[in-house]
Design an enzyme around this catalytic site. Sequence first.
Site, PDB file in Angstrom:
ATOM      1  N   CYS A 133       0.112   3.705  -2.598  1.00 15.96           N
ATOM      2  CA  CYS A 133       1.297   4.571  -2.138  1.00 15.96           C
ATOM      3  C   CYS A 133       1.264   5.810  -3.043  1.00 15.96           C
ATOM      4  CB  CYS A 133       2.749   3.849  -2.444  1.00 15.96           C
ATOM      5  SG  CYS A 133       2.909   2.353  -1.491  1.00 15.96           S
ATOM      6  N   HIS A 259       7.694   8.629  -4.095  1.00 16.24           N
ATOM      7  CA  HIS A 259       7.304   7.771  -3.149  1.00 16.24           C
ATOM      8  C   HIS A 259       8.612   6.820  -2.769  1.00 16.24           C
ATOM      9  CE1 HIS A 259       5.774   4.305  -1.095  1.00 16.24           C
ATOM     10  NE2 HIS A 259       5.921   3.399  -2.064  1.00 16.24           N
ATOM     11  N   ASN A 289       9.385   2.176   3.964  1.00 16.65           N
ATOM     12  CA  ASN A 289       8.418   2.526   3.021  1.00 16.65           C
ATOM     13  C   ASN A 289       7.083   2.692   3.902  1.00 16.65           C
ATOM     14  OD1 ASN A 289       6.170   2.140   1.276  1.00 16.65           O
ATOM     15  ND2 ASN A 289       7.307   0.953   0.026  1.00 16.65           N
TER      16      ASN A 289
END
Length: 333
Positions: A133, A259, A289
């Site tokens: 990520c 993130h 996500n």
Amino acid sequence: MDRQLPYGSSRRVGTERRGSRTGPRIAAFGHHQPARVVDNAELATMVDTTDEWIRSRVGIACRHLAGPDESVADMAVAAGGKALAAGGLAPGEIDLVIVATSSQETQIPGAAAGVAHRLGIAAPGAYDVNAGCAGFSYALAAAADALRAGSARNALIIGAEKMSAWLDWQDRTTCVIFADGAGAAVVTERERPAAWIGPVVWGSAGEHAERITVRSRDSFFAQDGQAVYRWATSLAPVALEACRRAGIAPHDLAAFVPHQANLRIIRSLARQLGAPRALVAEDIVTSGNTAAASIPLALSRMAERGELRSGDPVLLLGFGHGLTYGAQVITAP
């Protein structure tokens, strides 16, 4: 005095002088999300969960999921094409393409060369970055350094993920969190007033790499959620160091785009940052996500809504498997 960075950290910085306002800059963003939207009520028919359980733990209301015939490369092409169009660059002007992803179905071939070909970009340098990520932050730093060194003139960087292909849809601790999508940015040295990319602050905590794993192609994404949460919420010093190296006080930030891992993590980091004027990206609520795609996706959606003005200083903070992290201040195109 330097701020203390989290465990496992090492200090690294980009090649330009601290606070530099010259060099590479972002010209434009683009993004793509699959058409299918899955809300928490639909998820509750698939796995033992509820809307309240999901919202209270990760803050997600809905997410976009790719269909069986929509690949990481397909989404990367869609987002990359939009970024090129928004930046006013022809494919022939791009000589470097980097795709940040950790969810390709196979590792060979990588995504970047094929994506470049489909976009009409002839013979660029092309490679993938797998830093989880934090992948977009790493790709942005690599592209900016390539331009500074003269290895490229204009770069297209893309974060693209199909996380849904790697999830156990009976495991409510993971399947409710992740989603699919892509975000892209054009990086150039063309003169663009008030636009710049600050030094990167990046590092890793490899001794904790086993906190996030996919053991084999026959297994699924797994993580030690509590340990990852504690680590992620300790990363505020990295964000503050990125501000310091860019010569920007947190108070002067226009936006903070971490993130999009978990709404509680995002809000904890924002509180620790102490940037009262900054718009904090909470794209996770409606996008989920999307791993390496989450930062450019959130940036592109903010720009599309008119929430970023040209020259606005924006702090980016990526973190993911490895455990890796990277932060830098950019200005909006």
